[in-house]
Design an enzyme around this catalytic site. Structure first.
Site, short mmCIF file in Angstrom:
data_model
loop_
_atom_site.label_atom_id
_atom_site.label_comp_id
_atom_site.label_asym_id
_atom_site.label_seq_id
_atom_site.Cartn_x
_atom_site.Cartn_y
_atom_site.Cartn_z
N TRP A 162 -94.32 7.31 62.47
CA TRP A 162 -94.88 6.57 63.91
C TRP A 162 -93.90 5.51 64.71
O TRP A 162 -94.29 5.36 65.54
CB TRP A 162 -96.27 5.84 63.04
CG TRP A 162 -95.58 5.20 61.96
CD1 TRP A 162 -95.78 5.66 60.60
CD2 TRP A 162 -95.03 3.88 61.82
NE1 TRP A 162 -95.29 4.69 59.78
CE2 TRP A 162 -94.61 3.55 60.46
CE3 TRP A 162 -94.57 2.59 62.81
CZ2 TRP A 162 -94.05 2.60 60.07
CZ3 TRP A 162 -93.88 1.85 62.14
CH2 TRP A 162 -93.64 1.60 60.75
N LYS A 186 -95.75 18.12 62.87
CA LYS A 186 -96.97 17.75 62.32
C LYS A 186 -96.92 16.17 62.84
O LYS A 186 -96.01 15.57 62.59
CB LYS A 186 -97.05 17.39 60.65
CG LYS A 186 -98.29 17.01 60.22
CD LYS A 186 -98.39 16.55 58.87
CE LYS A 186 -97.70 14.96 58.84
NZ LYS A 186 -98.72 13.93 59.68
N ASP A 188 -97.77 12.57 63.50
CA ASP A 188 -97.98 11.11 62.63
C ASP A 188 -99.43 10.72 62.75
O ASP A 188 -99.89 10.76 64.08
CB ASP A 188 -96.96 10.11 62.73
CG ASP A 188 -97.24 9.29 61.59
OD1 ASP A 188 -96.58 9.27 60.50
OD2 ASP A 188 -97.91 7.88 61.99
N SER A 189 -100.09 10.35 61.77
CA SER A 189 -101.54 9.91 62.03
C SER A 189 -101.72 8.79 62.67
O SER A 189 -102.85 8.36 63.48
CB SER A 189 -102.26 9.67 60.72
OG SER A 189 -102.17 10.93 60.00
N GLU A 259 -83.65 12.85 57.65
CA GLU A 259 -83.29 11.37 58.20
C GLU A 259 -84.40 10.18 57.55
O GLU A 259 -85.30 10.29 58.07
CB GLU A 259 -83.51 11.70 59.86
CG GLU A 259 -83.11 12.68 60.37
CD GLU A 259 -81.47 12.71 60.76
OE1 GLU A 259 -80.98 11.53 60.47
OE2 GLU A 259 -80.85 13.68 60.86
N LEU A 260 -83.74 9.51 56.60
CA LEU A 260 -84.41 8.74 55.83
C LEU A 260 -84.17 7.22 56.21
O LEU A 260 -83.58 6.78 57.08
CB LEU A 260 -84.08 9.06 54.45
CG LEU A 260 -84.25 10.57 54.20
CD1 LEU A 260 -84.03 10.93 52.58
CD2 LEU A 260 -85.57 11.01 54.38
N CYS A 293 -85.33 2.58 61.82
CA CYS A 293 -84.56 3.03 60.75
C CYS A 293 -83.16 2.49 60.78
O CYS A 293 -82.38 2.16 59.89
CB CYS A 293 -84.28 4.70 60.45
SG CYS A 293 -83.79 5.19 62.14
N GLU A 391 -85.59 -1.96 51.71
CA GLU A 391 -85.88 -1.84 53.30
C GLU A 391 -87.09 -2.51 53.43
O GLU A 391 -88.13 -2.48 52.93
CB GLU A 391 -85.90 -0.44 53.58
CG GLU A 391 -86.26 -0.03 55.01
CD GLU A 391 -86.27 1.47 55.29
OE1 GLU A 391 -87.10 1.95 54.50
OE2 GLU A 391 -85.87 1.87 56.20
#
Ligand code: NAD
Length: 524
Positions: A162, A186, A188-189, A259-260, A293, A391
């Site tokens: 998001w 998909k 994001d909500s 991608e984290l 990120c 994080e």
């Protein structure tokens, strides 16, 4: 089924647009809504897909893929260039929607629109070059030639979070489409409408509707169904979810890019331009309310510059205008979800309790909106504190004094992540030498966070627990392809194995001779 009356759209956003965007999703009786971060009031209800819907949507995308792949790459690129122009033309609506759904400041929404337009223009212009057929010498010089072509994977699944619902969610779709794949995203909500407006514009630009489709719903339920239906998965999100996705992709033997997360360090060397470093730190720590990120969460400052840097950084941070506002008059917006507010509050409380000093900020601001948190600077942070190595993904940064570069580098390399870093110095050569010793997929010298990710011809991604694979540059489009090697042999000799063996021995001797010659007389 939840029937909720959403708060009316912000001024300037046409209410009928929301209905039109929702109609782009597969219909469903099951609807959910998120909350608008600025006000805590419900956002529009969104039809929720079920795993079977995801499979059916992917099947439709699969049926459209061959025809899309047969179109010349120049055609596909032209559509994406038109898409880029439409995104730029609809910047105001995109910014308003994004602010409504995520609570970010308008300036950060506008930077995001600019970012995705740049991706569309970049791959629109250079995609064909990255995908170009190439030739390589074959196994028998002058007789065999290898031809390499980059074939699309087929159907690509894209899952993004998001925090950048346009730049990440759409920026990774564009190269997949130019490479000749169809895509199922998909949403994001928290921010599906922003993505759906981009989808509407892509179709307006000439993209056949089946070629890019969007579903909405909870990731834990739809993610597995998506992975089971596609040929490649592009994921951006947390490291924990990334691991689950990697496991599922491994079961199917399909590729994925992940991608984290990150806990990105900044190093301010003794010779740095301290005021500029303070400005860069404000941008890198508090843009998008720190929900970034590649945002900076740890700063290592040389002892000799420490006091000057801290003074300048705190002063500039205190001057930030934080508000719920749809104009360009604010510098920082809200956090996006109660979860982010909770993590941020917990990290600062824990640090405070264990002896950290709060130089500015350190409090939630319910007077501004339900999810606001002040930009916060900490010192005296020690390894036992959550904020030291976990994080936060919020507007919180810790500053540490260091006696020399070696300590700064060693500290920067602690922890499990390796996404992005920043180094401030007047000596660019020294800066590059420091950068080479930092474990991170990207290092920005004399910039806090933006210059690497905005350099679209260069790959961007994480080392260690920050991920696998890269977006942008050739890597960012070739990941969506299968390289196919076709060899052509000028003299079609079905020679017996005995002769082939003699030929192989002769070629090996020749290769050995060439290697020893090259070793003895190296090229200068
Ligand atoms: P998250 O992993 O919880 O969710 C990300 C997305 O994955 C959401 O759309 C969610 O619906 C979906 N999802 C959740 N569970 C899933 C599952 N089991 N299978 C498939 N999809 C699933 O991440 P988040 O907390 O919402 O996002 C913040 C994280 O994302 C932070 O760690 C941040 O560092 C990271 N991030 C990384 C980058 C990058 O480029 N490296 C960019 C932005 C954010």
């Amino acid at each position: 089924m939840h029937t909720v009356t959403s708060s009316s759209p912000p001024t300037g956003l046409d209410a009928t647009l929301v209905d039109e965007l929702r109609s782009l999703l597969p219909p469903s009786a099951d609807t959910r809504h998120a909350l608008a971060p600025f006000t805590g009031t419900p956002l529009p209800s969104i039809p929720q897909a079920h795993p079977e819907t995801v499979a059916a949507t992917a099947a439709l995308a699969r049926s459209a893929a061959p025809q899309w792949a047969r179109r010349p790459v120049a055609d596909r690129a032209r559509i994406m260039l038109r898409f880029g122009r439409l995104l730029a033309e609809h910047s105001a609506d995109l910014c308003t929607l994004m602010q409504w759904e995520t609570g970010k400041a308008r300036v950060h929404a506008a930077i995001e629109v600019h970012g995705v337009v740049s991706v569309a223009l970049h791959y629109g212009r250079h995609g064909a070059r990255y995908l170009r057929h190439r030739q390589a010498p074959g196994s028998i010089p002058r007789v065999v030639r290898a031809h390499i072509d980059y074939r699309p994977k087929g159907v690509v699944g894209v899952i993004a979070p998001w925090n950048y619902p346009l730049f990440l969610a759409v920026g990774d779709v564009i190269p997949a489409l130019i490479a000749g794949n169809s895509v199922v995203s998909k949403a994001d909500s928290q921010a599906p409408l922003t993505l759906l407006l981009a989808l509407k514009l892509a179709r307006q630009a000439g993209l056949p509707p089946e070629v890019w489709q969007v579903v909405a719903g909870p990731g834990a339920a739809l993610g597995p169904a998506l992975i089971d239906s596609v040929d490649y998965l592009c994921f951006t999100g947390s490291t924990a979810t990334g691991r689950d996705i990697a496991r599922r992709c491994a079961e199917r033997l399909i590729g994925c890019s992940l991608e984290l997360g990150g806990k990105n360090p900044m190093i301010v060397r003794a010779d740095a331009a301290v005021d500029a470093a303070a400005v860069g730190a404000v941008q890198a720590c508090f843009s998008n309310a720190g929900q970034m990120c590649i945002g900076i969460e740890r700063i290592y400052v040389h002892d000799s510059a420490y006091e000057r840097f801290v003074r300048a950084f705190v002063e500039r941070t205190r001057a930030l205008r934080v508000a719920a506002d749809y104009s360009f008059d604010t510098d920082m917006g809200s956090l996006t979800s109660a979860r982010q507010l909770d993590v941020t509050t917990r990290h600062v409380q824990d640090a405070r309790r264990k002896g950290a000093k709060v130089l500015c900020g350190g409090l939630a601001r319910p007077d501004l909106g339900p999810l606001f948190y002040e930009p916060t600077i900490l010192t005296n942070v020690t390894p036992g504190m959550l904020v030291h190595s976990e994080e936060t993904f919020g507007p919180v940064v810790s500053i540490y004094p260091v006696p020399d570069d070696a300590t700064a580098i060693a500290e920067a390399n602690t922890g499990r992540y390796g996404l992005s870093a920043s180094v401030w110095t007047r000596d660019l050569a020294e800066g590059r030498s420091v950068a080479a010793q930092i474990i991170a997929g990207a290092v920005n010298i004399n910039d806090g966070y933006l210059s690497a990710i905005a350099s679209l011809d260069a790959p961007m991604g994480g080392m260690r627990d920050s991920g696998l694979g890269r977006r942008h540059g050739p890597e960012g489009i070739l990941r969506y392809t299968e390289p196919q090697t076709v060899t052509t042999q000028r003299i079609p000799t079905p020679y017996p194995d005995r002769h082939r063996w003699l030929l192989v021995r002769a070629l090996s001797s020749f290769a050995r001779l060439t290697a020893s010659f090259a070793q003895r007389f190296p090229r200068r």
